[in-house]
Design a protein around this motif. Structure first.
Motif, PDB file in Angstrom:
ATOM      1  N   LEU A 209       0.834  -1.207   0.000  1.00 27.46           N
ATOM      2  CA  LEU A 209       0.000   0.000   0.000  1.00 27.46           C
ATOM      3  C   LEU A 209       0.865   1.251   0.000  1.00 27.46           C
ATOM      4  CD1 LEU A 209      -2.769  -1.003   2.584  1.00 27.46           C
ATOM      5  CD2 LEU A 209      -3.151  -0.518   0.165  1.00 27.46           C
ATOM      6  N   LYS A 210       1.950   1.220   0.762  1.00 21.02           N
ATOM      7  CA  LYS A 210       2.858   2.378   0.804  1.00 21.02           C
ATOM      8  C   LYS A 210       3.551   2.581  -0.543  1.00 21.02           C
ATOM      9  CE  LYS A 210       5.340   1.444   4.542  1.00 21.02           C
ATOM     10  NZ  LYS A 210       6.298   1.681   5.651  1.00 21.02           N
ATOM     11  N   GLU A 211       3.961   1.491  -1.177  1.00 20.50           N
ATOM     12  CA  GLU A 211       4.643   1.610  -2.474  1.00 20.50           C
ATOM     13  C   GLU A 211       3.715   2.165  -3.548  1.00 20.50           C
ATOM     14  OE1 GLU A 211       7.351  -1.376  -3.951  1.00 20.50           O
ATOM     15  OE2 GLU A 211       7.453  -2.309  -1.964  1.00 20.50           O
ATOM     16  N   VAL A 212       2.459   1.725  -3.538  1.00 17.43           N
ATOM     17  CA  VAL A 212       1.486   2.223  -4.523  1.00 17.43           C
ATOM     18  C   VAL A 212       1.168   3.694  -4.242  1.00 17.43           C
ATOM     19  CG1 VAL A 212      -0.872   1.967  -5.416  1.00 17.43           C
ATOM     20  CG2 VAL A 212       0.536  -0.059  -4.989  1.00 17.43           C
ATOM     21  N   GLY A 213       1.041   4.041  -2.950  1.00 20.38           N
ATOM     22  CA  GLY A 213       0.916   5.442  -2.556  1.00 20.38           C
ATOM     23  C   GLY A 213      -0.426   6.100  -2.828  1.00 20.38           C
ATOM     24  N   ARG A 214      -1.514   5.324  -2.823  1.00 17.56           N
ATOM     25  CA  ARG A 214      -2.844   5.939  -3.036  1.00 17.56           C
ATOM     26  C   ARG A 214      -3.536   6.291  -1.724  1.00 17.56           C
ATOM     27  NH1 ARG A 214      -6.921   3.551  -7.375  1.00 17.56           N
ATOM     28  NH2 ARG A 214      -7.022   1.842  -5.875  1.00 17.56           N
ATOM     29  N   VAL A 215      -3.260   5.513  -0.668  1.00 15.53           N
ATOM     30  CA  VAL A 215      -3.969   5.751   0.592  1.00 15.53           C
ATOM     31  C   VAL A 215      -3.284   6.850   1.406  1.00 15.53           C
ATOM     32  CG1 VAL A 215      -4.916   3.412   0.733  1.00 15.53           C
ATOM     33  CG2 VAL A 215      -2.723   3.918   1.843  1.00 15.53           C
ATOM     34  N   ASP A 216      -4.100   7.542   2.198  1.00 17.44           N
ATOM     35  CA  ASP A 216      -3.568   8.521   3.146  1.00 17.44           C
ATOM     36  C   ASP A 216      -3.484   7.945   4.555  1.00 17.44           C
ATOM     37  OD1 ASP A 216      -2.999  10.801   1.585  1.00 17.44           O
ATOM     38  OD2 ASP A 216      -5.129  11.207   1.381  1.00 17.44           O
ATOM     39  N   HIS A 217      -4.461   7.126   4.920  1.00 19.05           N
ATOM     40  CA  HIS A 217      -4.481   6.548   6.268  1.00 19.05           C
ATOM     41  C   HIS A 217      -5.173   5.189   6.164  1.00 19.05           C
ATOM     42  CE1 HIS A 217      -5.282   7.334  10.860  1.00 19.05           C
ATOM     43  NE2 HIS A 217      -4.495   6.287  10.634  1.00 19.05           N
ATOM     44  N   ALA A 218      -4.467   4.144   6.536  1.00 18.61           N
ATOM     45  CA  ALA A 218      -5.023   2.796   6.441  1.00 18.61           C
ATOM     46  C   ALA A 218      -4.516   1.943   7.589  1.00 18.61           C
ATOM     47  CB  ALA A 218      -4.650   2.147   5.108  1.00 18.61           C
ATOM     48  N   VAL A 219      -5.290   0.914   7.899  1.00 14.75           N
ATOM     49  CA  VAL A 219      -4.837  -0.111   8.839  1.00 14.75           C
ATOM     50  C   VAL A 219      -5.037  -1.472   8.184  1.00 14.75           C
ATOM     51  CG1 VAL A 219      -5.209   1.177  10.980  1.00 14.75           C
ATOM     52  CG2 VAL A 219      -7.097  -0.128  10.009  1.00 14.75           C
ATOM     53  N   VAL A 220      -4.064  -2.350   8.399  1.00 14.23           N
ATOM     54  CA  VAL A 220      -4.197  -3.746   7.991  1.00 14.23           C
ATOM     55  C   VAL A 220      -4.320  -4.552   9.281  1.00 14.23           C
ATOM     56  CG1 VAL A 220      -3.207  -5.653   6.688  1.00 14.23           C
ATOM     57  CG2 VAL A 220      -2.778  -3.300   5.955  1.00 14.23           C
ATOM     58  N   ILE A 221      -5.382  -5.350   9.366  1.00 16.40           N
ATOM     59  CA  ILE A 221      -5.751  -6.002  10.622  1.00 16.40           C
ATOM     60  C   ILE A 221      -5.777  -7.516  10.471  1.00 16.40           C
ATOM     61  CG2 ILE A 221      -7.656  -6.349  12.275  1.00 16.40           C
ATOM     62  CD1 ILE A 221      -8.532  -3.487  11.747  1.00 16.40           C
ATOM     63  N   HIS A 222      -5.208  -8.199  11.437  1.00 13.52           N
ATOM     64  CA  HIS A 222      -5.367  -9.651  11.551  1.00 13.52           C
ATOM     65  C   HIS A 222      -6.045  -9.936  12.883  1.00 13.52           C
ATOM     66  CE1 HIS A 222      -4.635 -13.929  11.510  1.00 13.52           C
ATOM     67  NE2 HIS A 222      -3.998 -13.833  12.663  1.00 13.52           N
ATOM     68  N   GLY A 223      -7.245 -10.475  12.818  1.00 11.42           N
ATOM     69  CA  GLY A 223      -7.982 -10.794  14.038  1.00 11.42           C
ATOM     70  C   GLY A 223      -7.740 -12.232  14.464  1.00 11.42           C
ATOM     71  N   VAL A 224      -8.460 -12.650  15.491  1.00  9.44           N
ATOM     72  CA  VAL A 224      -8.353 -14.025  15.985  1.00  9.44           C
ATOM     73  C   VAL A 224      -9.299 -14.903  15.168  1.00  9.44           C
ATOM     74  CG1 VAL A 224      -8.716 -15.555  17.968  1.00  9.44           C
ATOM     75  CG2 VAL A 224      -7.757 -13.273  18.318  1.00  9.44           C
ATOM     76  N   GLY A 225      -8.726 -15.686  14.246  1.00 13.88           N
ATOM     77  CA  GLY A 225      -9.535 -16.612  13.469  1.00 13.88           C
ATOM     78  C   GLY A 225     -10.384 -15.990  12.379  1.00 13.88           C
ATOM     79  N   LEU A 226     -10.323 -14.675  12.214  1.00 10.71           N
ATOM     80  CA  LEU A 226     -11.134 -13.991  11.204  1.00 10.71           C
ATOM     81  C   LEU A 226     -10.277 -12.984  10.440  1.00 10.71           C
ATOM     82  CD1 LEU A 226     -14.392 -13.087  13.202  1.00 10.71           C
ATOM     83  CD2 LEU A 226     -14.044 -15.051  11.699  1.00 10.71           C
ATOM     84  N   ASP A 227     -10.820 -12.507   9.297  1.00  7.17           N
ATOM     85  CA  ASP A 227     -10.109 -11.470   8.531  1.00  7.17           C
ATOM     86  C   ASP A 227     -10.604 -10.081   8.931  1.00  7.17           C
ATOM     87  OD1 ASP A 227     -12.613 -11.593   7.345  1.00  7.17           O
ATOM     88  OD2 ASP A 227     -11.863 -11.280   5.320  1.00  7.17           O
ATOM     89  N   GLU A 228     -10.925  -9.912  10.208  1.00  3.57           N
ATOM     90  CA  GLU A 228     -11.357  -8.604  10.725  1.00  3.57           C
ATOM     91  C   GLU A 228     -11.245  -8.607  12.245  1.00  3.57           C
ATOM     92  OE1 GLU A 228     -15.045  -8.569   8.773  1.00  3.57           O
ATOM     93  OE2 GLU A 228     -15.467 -10.588   9.446  1.00  3.57           O
ATOM     94  N   ILE A 229     -11.384  -7.446  12.826  1.00  2.26           N
ATOM     95  CA  ILE A 229     -11.362  -7.326  14.269  1.00  2.26           C
ATOM     96  C   ILE A 229     -12.693  -7.850  14.824  1.00  2.26           C
ATOM     97  CG2 ILE A 229     -12.258  -4.947  14.294  1.00  2.26           C
ATOM     98  CD1 ILE A 229     -10.218  -4.351  16.517  1.00  2.26           C
ATOM     99  N   SER A 230     -12.632  -8.560  15.935  1.00  2.00           N
ATOM    100  CA  SER A 230     -13.854  -9.115  16.524  1.00  2.00           C
ATOM    101  C   SER A 230     -13.650  -9.300  18.030  1.00  2.00           C
ATOM    102  CB  SER A 230     -14.195 -10.463  15.885  1.00  2.00           C
ATOM    103  OG  SER A 230     -13.419 -11.504  16.467  1.00  2.00           O
ATOM    104  N   PRO A 231     -14.736  -9.557  18.765  1.00  6.56           N
ATOM    105  CA  PRO A 231     -14.594  -9.791  20.212  1.00  6.56           C
ATOM    106  C   PRO A 231     -13.937 -11.127  20.553  1.00  6.56           C
ATOM    107  CG  PRO A 231     -16.854  -9.116  19.642  1.00  6.56           C
ATOM    108  CD  PRO A 231     -16.161  -9.464  18.364  1.00  6.56           C
TER     109      PRO A 231
END
Length: 353
Positions: A209-231
């Motif tokens: 994402l940094k090399e492509v340089g299109r985003v201004d503010h981003a987060v890449v997240i790895h949750g527990v057992g899922l592809d997103e943040i969860s409880p």
């Protein structure tokens, strides 16, 4: 496309040498114009066996962006999106999260597709809810203008993927195309929450994402057992933020940290608490999860978490806990279900244009 077009890149990969960003961009440009299927399969599997570099991923992203039917929407845009591949068959958390984020005040251009590995993809649940998903770029822009949120359907925005689909299906093995979707938003959303199922993808995608340089503010997240943040547990988050003045070359700061939903008062859950099903079941779960009122459960908590992170990267608030608080109060107010109903109406009206 001549059969020899991918050979130089295949030879280089056989020798175990990384491709440059320009080489990868050229190779994937050829793939997206309909290169020989055998060579495409060979190239994808050699990259997978070697392990794709962030520089190679950046070249792939540029090639997909070049081949894309772009959506033009002025101003700041947010996307909340995941790679999929967790096999958990949860409700459509990221899709519901963008509705809540829009209700909080973010302007959202959500990228997505039908189900590949799950029982119900983002396009499937939105269609069941009554949202028109297959909008042209001009219609997407009208929908955003009318209600602050729209869906960009991958086959419309990335039609060149039709050349890759048969190869991917015949291979039946994960390739780099599994992770490119979240990084190739057709509206060039500058603010992104990207969830990944495999933890090793977190630094790889952030660097790309940094090399492509299109985003201004981003987060890449790895949750527990899922592809997103969860409880279900703490999430690993890699944040990248551009600090350069507008118009100048991007200059990113990077921060890696762990975020635990317990710290914002959200109790643990297990994956069964987040389970969904097919489009009809997920439609009902989707509506219930976005209703107003101060009741809560793991599904509502997950949506609040992801929308809260979205509000943070969009710049509505100064921290993730503040974003979660804003998302919670907005959900309880009933604004999210109002935005969903407006989206359904706006998308149907846009489809008539």
């Amino acid at each position: 496309m001549s059969e020899a077009s991918l050979k130089p890149y295949i030879e280089k990969l056989i020798d175990g040498t990384d491709l440059t960003s320009a080489e990868t961009e050229a190779a994937f440009g050829a793939i997206l114009r309909g290169a020989d299927e055998v060579q495409v399969g060979a190239l994808l599997m050699l990259l997978r066996a070697k392990g794709e570099t962030s520089t190679e991923i950046a070249g792939m992203v540029r090639a997909m962006n070049n081949a894309c039917n772009r959506v033009t929407v002025p101003g700041k845009l947010l996307d909340i999106v995941g790679t999929g591949g967790d096999g958990a068959d949860t409700i459509n958390i990221s899709t519901a999260s963008v509705v809540l984020a829009a209700a909080c005040g973010c302007v959202v251009a959500k990228a997505g597709n039908r189900s590949v590995s799950s029982a119900c993809g983002s396009a499937d649940v939105l269609e069941a809810l009554g949202v028109k998903v297959a909008l042209s770029p001009e219609q997407v822009a009208k929908c955003v203008e009318a209600c602050g949120v729209a869906f960009m359907f991958a086959p419309v925005n990335h039609p060149a993927m039709r050349f890759v689909a048969p190869v991917r299906k015949k291979l039946g093995i994960r390739s780099c195309f599994n992770i490119l979707g979240p990084m190739t938003n057709a509206a060039a959303a500058q603010h992104a929450v990207i969830g990944v199922f495999h933890e090793e993808l977190v630094p790889l995608m952030a660097r790309a994402l940094k090399e492509v340089g299109r985003v201004d503010h981003a987060v890449v997240i790895h949750g527990v057992g899922l592809d997103e943040i969860s409880p279900m547990g703490p999430a690993t988050i890699l944040e990248i933020k551009n600090t350069a003045p507008e118009g100048e070359a991007k200059d990113y700061i990077e921060k890696k940290f762990s975020f635990d939903p317990l710290d914002v008062g959200i109790p643990r859950c297990v994956v069964e608490d987040l389970k969904g099903g097919g489009p009809e079941q997920n439609k009902e779960e989707f509506r219930k999860a976005l209703e107003g009122g101060d009741h809560t459960n793991a599904k509502r908590d997950s949506i609040v978490l992801n929308a809260g992170v979205g509000c943070y990267v969009y710049g509505l608030v100064g921290s993730i806990p503040e974003g979660v608080a804003l998302a919670r109060s907005t959900l309880e107010s009933g604004k999210a279900i109002e935005v969903l109903n407006k989206w359904i109406t706006a998308s149907n009206e846009a489809a008539q244009l």
